[in-house]
Design a protein around this motif. Structure first.
Motif, short mmCIF file in Angstrom:
data_model
loop_
_atom_site.label_atom_id
_atom_site.label_comp_id
_atom_site.label_asym_id
_atom_site.label_seq_id
_atom_site.Cartn_x
_atom_site.Cartn_y
_atom_site.Cartn_z
N ALA A 152 64.15 -24.62 50.84
CA ALA A 152 63.93 -23.16 50.77
C ALA A 152 63.91 -22.56 52.17
O ALA A 152 64.54 -21.53 52.43
CB ALA A 152 62.62 -22.87 50.04
N PHE B 210 66.72 -19.77 53.34
CA PHE B 210 66.37 -18.38 53.68
C PHE B 210 66.48 -18.12 55.18
O PHE B 210 66.74 -16.98 55.59
CB PHE B 210 65.00 -18.02 53.11
CG PHE B 210 65.08 -17.78 51.63
CD1 PHE B 210 65.52 -16.56 51.14
CD2 PHE B 210 64.79 -18.78 50.73
CE1 PHE B 210 65.65 -16.34 49.78
CE2 PHE B 210 64.91 -18.58 49.36
CZ PHE B 210 65.34 -17.35 48.89
N ALA C 171 55.36 -15.46 50.56
CA ALA C 171 56.83 -15.53 50.45
C ALA C 171 57.39 -14.11 50.50
O ALA C 171 58.11 -13.66 49.61
CB ALA C 171 57.25 -16.28 49.20
N THR C 172 57.05 -13.45 51.57
CA THR C 172 57.30 -12.00 51.70
C THR C 172 58.77 -11.66 51.86
O THR C 172 59.18 -10.52 51.66
CB THR C 172 56.49 -11.48 52.91
OG1 THR C 172 56.50 -10.06 52.89
CG2 THR C 172 57.05 -11.96 54.25
N GLY C 173 59.61 -12.63 52.24
CA GLY C 173 61.02 -12.33 52.47
C GLY C 173 61.16 -11.26 53.54
O GLY C 173 60.52 -11.34 54.59
N ASN D 124 59.45 -6.46 51.57
CA ASN D 124 59.47 -5.25 50.72
C ASN D 124 58.13 -4.96 50.04
O ASN D 124 57.67 -3.83 50.04
CB ASN D 124 60.57 -5.36 49.66
CG ASN D 124 61.94 -5.44 50.28
OD1 ASN D 124 62.29 -4.62 51.13
ND2 ASN D 124 62.72 -6.45 49.93
N THR D 125 57.53 -6.01 49.48
CA THR D 125 56.28 -5.81 48.72
C THR D 125 55.13 -5.49 49.68
O THR D 125 54.41 -4.50 49.51
CB THR D 125 55.96 -7.09 47.91
OG1 THR D 125 57.06 -7.32 47.04
CG2 THR D 125 54.69 -6.95 47.11
N ASP E 128 55.44 -16.31 55.08
CA ASP E 128 56.69 -16.89 54.60
C ASP E 128 56.90 -18.25 55.27
O ASP E 128 56.36 -18.51 56.35
CB ASP E 128 57.89 -15.97 54.90
CG ASP E 128 59.06 -16.22 53.96
OD1 ASP E 128 59.20 -15.48 52.97
OD2 ASP E 128 59.84 -17.17 54.21
N MET F 71 62.92 -14.80 58.19
CA MET F 71 62.55 -13.78 57.21
C MET F 71 61.39 -12.95 57.75
O MET F 71 61.36 -11.73 57.59
CB MET F 71 62.18 -14.40 55.86
CG MET F 71 63.31 -15.03 55.09
SD MET F 71 64.77 -14.00 54.79
CE MET F 71 64.28 -12.91 53.54
N PRO G 256 53.99 -22.71 54.19
CA PRO G 256 54.41 -22.77 52.79
C PRO G 256 53.39 -22.11 51.86
O PRO G 256 52.20 -22.03 52.19
CB PRO G 256 54.52 -24.28 52.51
CG PRO G 256 53.79 -24.96 53.60
CD PRO G 256 53.66 -24.02 54.76
N ALA G 257 53.89 -21.71 50.70
CA ALA G 257 53.03 -21.04 49.72
C ALA G 257 52.06 -21.99 49.05
O ALA G 257 51.18 -21.57 48.31
CB ALA G 257 53.92 -20.39 48.67
N GLU G 258 52.24 -23.28 49.30
CA GLU G 258 51.40 -24.27 48.64
C GLU G 258 50.12 -24.54 49.43
O GLU G 258 49.24 -25.25 48.95
CB GLU G 258 52.18 -25.59 48.46
CG GLU G 258 53.34 -25.50 47.47
CD GLU G 258 54.65 -24.97 48.06
OE1 GLU G 258 54.63 -24.45 49.21
OE2 GLU G 258 55.69 -25.05 47.38
N ARG H 122 56.30 -11.91 45.06
CA ARG H 122 57.37 -11.30 44.23
C ARG H 122 58.71 -12.00 44.45
O ARG H 122 59.14 -12.19 45.60
CB ARG H 122 57.48 -9.83 44.61
CG ARG H 122 58.66 -9.09 43.98
CD ARG H 122 58.58 -7.65 44.40
NE ARG H 122 59.63 -6.83 43.88
CZ ARG H 122 60.57 -6.24 44.63
NH1 ARG H 122 60.60 -6.42 45.94
NH2 ARG H 122 61.48 -5.47 44.07
N VAL H 123 59.33 -12.37 43.35
CA VAL H 123 60.68 -12.96 43.34
C VAL H 123 60.80 -14.10 44.36
O VAL H 123 61.69 -14.11 45.22
CB VAL H 123 61.76 -11.87 43.56
CG1 VAL H 123 63.16 -12.42 43.26
CG2 VAL H 123 61.50 -10.67 42.67
C1 LIG Z 1 63.81 -13.44 47.57
S1 LIG Z 1 62.79 -13.67 48.93
C2 LIG Z 1 61.28 -12.81 48.57
C3 LIG Z 1 61.38 -11.37 48.26
C4 LIG Z 1 60.18 -10.55 48.63
N1 LIG Z 1 58.92 -11.14 48.18
C5 LIG Z 1 60.31 -9.12 48.15
O1 LIG Z 1 59.39 -8.60 47.52
O2 LIG Z 1 61.36 -8.53 48.43
C6 LIG Z 1 62.17 -15.33 48.72
C7 LIG Z 1 61.33 -15.78 49.90
O3 LIG Z 1 60.56 -16.92 49.49
C8 LIG Z 1 60.38 -17.72 50.63
N2 LIG Z 1 59.96 -19.04 50.18
C9 LIG Z 1 60.64 -19.91 49.40
N3 LIG Z 1 59.92 -21.03 49.19
C10 LIG Z 1 58.75 -20.86 49.86
C11 LIG Z 1 57.58 -21.66 50.01
N4 LIG Z 1 57.45 -22.85 49.43
N5 LIG Z 1 56.58 -21.16 50.75
C12 LIG Z 1 56.68 -19.94 51.34
N6 LIG Z 1 57.75 -19.15 51.24
C13 LIG Z 1 58.78 -19.59 50.50
C14 LIG Z 1 61.73 -17.68 51.32
O4 LIG Z 1 61.69 -18.08 52.64
C15 LIG Z 1 62.13 -16.22 51.11
O5 LIG Z 1 61.80 -15.45 52.22
#
Ligand SMILES: C[S@@+](CC[C@H](N)C(=O)[O-])C[C@H]1O[C@@H](n2cnc3c(N)ncnc32)[C@H](O)[C@@H]1O
Length: 265
Positions: free
Chosen positions: A16, A20, A58-60, A63-64, A79, A84, A105-107, A122-123
């Motif tokens: 991931a 990203f 996982a703010t990407g 946006n949120t 994130d 990102m 990580p989100a974990e 989100r997403v």
């Molecule tokens: C589609 S984007 C998020 C969109 C954002 N939350 C929004 O509201 O627009 C997905 C994000 O999840 C993050 N991500 C994926 N796996 C992750 C993990 N295990 N821990 C933290 N972030 C993670 C990616 O790096 C990426 O920035």
């Protein structure tokens, strides 16, 4: 800024992060995720203090979290992919907003227990290697009375064939995809972590154009061809549940997006 070393990430988290980090430029201005009406509708149901402490996991591109910062809240963006967070900081500065960022990580969160009024995600959760750890970490850092808001791709309970089909499609499109969870699975994780689910709703969300879908994930040509095969041979349950169809020559379908709010007692 808090961060964990690469060696501490598992294979799913690394996939991931790398995906990203490579694709961060695609999440800038004009991206479909900039429409935060889903966040606004969900947050309107949550009783927040005037200046809430919020963690957006996982703010990407932010946006949120930036929507919430714009409402006057004190927001931390987290994130796993540094690029990102850079995109999110650029967007914050363009909007005149101040936020904190943390890379992990989100974990596993670096924050103290009982710190936040709201944790949002989100997403993104469909990329997490261990959603149960994300939920229990969220429960830990929430203050009593705080809320967890999860918005993510999902699929109704009790549809294993369609679930397996969309899993294969998503995995081919973006190998860092891990799994969509059903509303029932999310609810059980929340309840196991001591959170009470107070709202849970699936809303269809259109996948408007297969080229766009592939481009945002930089899907290889080989995998694009494999997805087209899956679409051609989609089982009846997947055709019905996702409304798979052709519109003016374009393949479209409707993914279910779950909004779930769980509260810490
Ligand atoms: C589609 S984007 C998020 C969109 C954002 N939350 C929004 O509201 O627009 C997905 C994000 O999840 C993050 N991500 C994926 N796996 C992750 C993990 N295990 N821990 C933290 N972030 C993670 C990616 O790096 C990426 O920035």
């Amino acid at each position: 800024m808090a961060s964990l070393k690469t060696t501490e990430l598992n294979a799913v988290q690394e996939a991931a992060r790398d995906q990203f980090a490579r694709q961060s430029h695609r999440y800038a201005k004009g991206h479909i995720l900039q429409d935060v009406s889903d966040v606004a509708a969900a947050v309107a149901q949550i009783n927040l203090p005037a200046r809430a402490q919020i963690l957006d996991v996982a703010t990407g591109a932010g946006n949120t979290g930036l929507y919430l910062a714009g409402l006057g809240h004190d927001v931390t963006l987290a994130d796993i992919a540094r690029p990102m967070l850079d995109r999110a900081l650029e967007a914050a500065s363009a909007r005149g907003l101040t936020v904190k960022v943390q890379e992990h990580p989100a974990e596993k969160f670096p924050n103290a227990s009982a710190t936040f009024d709201l944790v949002t995600c989100r997403v993104a959760a469909h990329h997490f290697s261990a959603p149960e750890e994300f939920v229990s970490e969220s429960a830990r850092v929430l203050k009593p009375g705080g809320s967890l808001l999860i918005i993510d791709g999902s699929i109704q309970d009790g549809a294993p064939e369609a679930e397996e089909w969309i899993h294969q499609v998503e995995k081919l499109r973006d190998p860092s995809h891990h799994r969509f969870l059903t509303p029932g699975q999310w609810s059980r994780l929340c309840e196991r972590a001591g959170l009470k689910v107070v709202f849970s709703k699936l809303t269809p969300f259109k996948q408007p154009d297969l080229d766009w879908y592939f481009e945002t994930a930089a899907t290889s040509l080989e995998n694009r061809a494999a997805v087209l095969k899956l679409i051609e041979n989609a089982p009846e349950s997947a055709r019905r549940i996702f409304g798979l169809t052709l519109e003016e020559g374009r393949i479209v379908w409707w993914l279910e997006r779950l909004a779930l709010i769980a509260r810490k007692g």
